[in-house]
Design an enzyme around this catalytic site. Structure first.
Site, PDB file in Angstrom:
ATOM      1  N   LYS A 227       0.862  -1.182   0.000  1.00  0.00           N
ATOM      2  CA  LYS A 227       0.000   0.000   0.000  1.00  0.00           C
ATOM      3  C   LYS A 227       0.900   1.233   0.000  1.00  0.00           C
ATOM      4  CE  LYS A 227      -3.824   2.015   2.724  1.00  0.00           C
ATOM      5  NZ  LYS A 227      -4.665   1.853   3.915  1.00  0.00           N
TER       6      LYS A 227
ATOM      7  N   SER B 243      -9.606   1.938   2.964  1.00  0.00           N
ATOM      8  CA  SER B 243      -8.725   2.696   2.109  1.00  0.00           C
ATOM      9  C   SER B 243      -7.702   1.858   1.358  1.00  0.00           C
ATOM     10  CB  SER B 243      -7.991   3.747   2.939  1.00  0.00           C
ATOM     11  OG  SER B 243      -7.136   3.129   3.884  1.00  0.00           O
TER      12      SER B 243
ATOM     13  N   SER C 188      -9.776  -0.557   7.108  1.00  0.00           N
ATOM     14  CA  SER C 188      -9.204  -0.435   5.764  1.00  0.00           C
ATOM     15  C   SER C 188      -8.503  -1.653   5.196  1.00  0.00           C
ATOM     16  CB  SER C 188      -8.249   0.746   5.717  1.00  0.00           C
ATOM     17  OG  SER C 188      -8.989   1.926   5.586  1.00  0.00           O
TER      18      SER C 188
HETATM   19  N1  GLN Z   1     -13.115   4.221   6.554  1.00  0.00           N
HETATM   20  C1  GLN Z   1     -12.429   4.606   7.760  1.00  0.00           C
HETATM   21  C2  GLN Z   1     -12.009   6.044   7.652  1.00  0.00           C
HETATM   22  O1  GLN Z   1     -12.281   6.634   6.680  1.00  0.00           O
HETATM   23  C3  GLN Z   1     -11.258   3.702   8.020  1.00  0.00           C
HETATM   24  C4  GLN Z   1     -10.074   4.010   7.215  1.00  0.00           C
HETATM   25  C5  GLN Z   1      -8.888   3.181   7.570  1.00  0.00           C
HETATM   26  O2  GLN Z   1      -9.016   2.139   8.218  1.00  0.00           O
HETATM   27  N2  GLN Z   1      -7.715   3.682   7.213  1.00  0.00           N
HETATM   28  O3  GLN Z   1     -11.387   6.584   8.517  1.00  0.00           O
END
Ligand code: GLN
Length: 485
Positions: free
Chosen positions: A76, A151, A175
């Protein structure tokens, strides 16, 4: 080879049926063929990958090969990689070539993996759909009109579309698990502190945790085992004996107590998700597991607590991006304050700005007690709920997300709708617990459904064994999106 498990790949490499250079070329070709339509990779490092592959072949020839030597991987783009663009999905870092490797990156390099490239993601890991990427959305290989989740969307797409055998991700509020669910693959987020955050660009430091995405629990076990370990450069890194997370995979599931929280099975979940999750639970019962009712009474407070704490930490973490030392700097500006403000206004996207504003607000004098302190108290209550539930069961099960992957654009204008999609994942991060998402069926339109299993602290091996147990008797994890892109 594109469909082989890590174990199969390692034995093919061992038997000299294929070299790492050949295997790497195969995946590079696949990336070349699909990346234009799927947008899973922000950077592809063809030359670096081929050089690493030939070094891996040389180590193997010298009799010095571990289980991951010569295996291609994708990281990532939140992980710093020396000499390679590390953009974090943001314009702010679209010119940032990292001078050093993240701890996870060096561990996996030392383990002999071959880095294919860096995957697409929501900007600074803020999002649930990958639509917040400066590089455009990654697309779900099961239906390219739909989001892959976020994400870590690019990593999930790369694995699901066989552009990489495995990939790394990070999970602050879901994410790793949610994109794994949306793309029909397996993803695990370990106990907070097991994977070093050094060189992992910070979003919300008390919640961020690196994790593994793969086709199966077996592959995730191999990858995660190589990612964990104490690192003195991360003050929250836990000093624990190294764990072989593959060792317990074949443990029978007889007597496993699966807790079903009432709050995870109430309204709000789509019917197709519910049906798939119920089916998977039936399968577990057939395998000898028992299900028990548990309760997480504060689960409904997880979203508000998370969306106060995460932006609060983000507002502080992201203050380092000021256009001075690295990252985007406005081309024209007046004084220093104007340079800061123009660079940040241009470098950050709308969602990141929204979170910085919300975070600065809840931390501000006069509101701190009302929002931030309250959210921290809720965080404690949520962790206590889990502790009570784990007195009655070994793992907790439920859906990973309330819906399957939705159409691109369906929620992008409505942040609250988007946040509500994180209902089943964020509580785990607030408590610092490990959790896995595994494919458990298909919903409307043939889109994958994810089952989430949550474990007590340091129960990664048990979660992986529980997931592997299901994967031995079902084939959801082997189903693949069509190749018609
Ligand atoms: N969807 C969550 C957010 O927007 C989690 C994102 C993540 O785990 N990086 O914060």
């Amino acid at each position: 080879m594109l469909n082989a498990s890590l174990k199969e790949l390692a034995s093919a490499l061992d038997a000299r049926q294929i070299s790492s250079v050949e295997l790497t070329s195969l995946f590079l070709q696949r990336i070349e063929a699909l990346n234009l339509s799927l947008n899973a990779f922000i950077t592809v490092d063809r030359d670096g990958a081929l050089a690493a592959a030939s070094a891996a072949d040389a180590s193997r020839a010298a009799g010095d090969a571990g289980p991951l030597t010569g295996i291609p991987i994708a990281h990532k783009d939140v992980f710093c990689t020396e000499g390679l663009l590390t953009s974090c999905g943001s314009k702010m870092l679209s010119n940032f070539v990292s001078p050093y490797d993240a701890h996870v990156v060096s561990l996996l390099r030392d383990a002999g993996t071959v880095l294919l490239g860096k995957t697409n993601m929501d900007e600074f890991a803020m999002g649930s759909s990958n639509e917040n990427s400066f590089y455009g959305p990654a697309r779900n290989p099961w239906n390219t009109g739909h989001v892959p989740g976020g994400s870590s969307g690019g990593s999930a797409v790369a694995v699901a579309a066989r552009m990489s055998p495995v990939a790394t991700g990070t999970d602050t509020g879901g994410s790793v698990r949610q994109p794994a669910a949306f793309c029909g693959i397996t993803g695990i987020k370990p106990t907070y502190g097991l994977v070093s955050r050094f060189g992992m660009i910070a979003y919300a430091s008390s919640l961020d945790q690196g994790g593994a995405l793969g086709r199966s629990a077996e592959d995730c076990a191999l990858l995660l085992s190589a990612m964990t370990g104490f690192d003195g450069r991360d003050s929250t890194s836990l000093d624990r004996p190294p764990a072989d997370l593959s060792a317990e995979l074949d443990q029978p599931l007889t007597g496993l107590r699966i807790g079903l929280p009432t709050e995870f099975f109430g309204p709000g979940m789509d019917d197709d998700v519910r049906a798939a999750v119920e089916n998977a639970l039936d399968e577990y019962r057939r395998l000898g597991a028992e299900t028990v009712q548990v309760s997480l009474p504060n689960a409904k407070l997880a979203i508000p607590a998370y969306y106060v704490i995460a932006p609060a930490e983000a507002s502080s973490n992201l203050s380092r991006f000021d256009g001075v030392r690295y990252g985007h700097r406005a081309a024209e500006y007046g004084d220093l304050a104007d340079m800061y403000s123009k660079s940040r206004a241009q470098g950050f996207g709308a969602e990141v700005k929204r979170r910085i504003l919300a975070g600065a607000y809840v931390l501000s004098h006069g509101y701190y007690d009302a929002y931030y302190l309250q959210a921290q108290k809720l965080r404690r209550l949520i962790a206590d709920d889990f502790a009570r539930a784990f007195a009655q069961c070994d793992v907790i099960a439920g859906p990973t997300a309330p819906t399957t992957a939705y159409a691109i654009g369906a929620k992008s204008d409505d942040p609250v709708q988007m946040y509500l999609g994180d209902i089943y994942t964020v509580a785990v991060n607030l408590a610092g617990l490990p959790a896995i998402s595994l494919p458990a069926g298909s919903g409307a339109g043939g889109l994958p459904v994810g089952l989430q299993l949550i474990g007590n602290y340091f129960e990664e091996a048990r979660l992986l064994a529980a997931a592997h147990g299901l994967q031995r008797v079902t084939d959801w994890h082997l189903r693949q999106p069509g190749d018609g892109q």
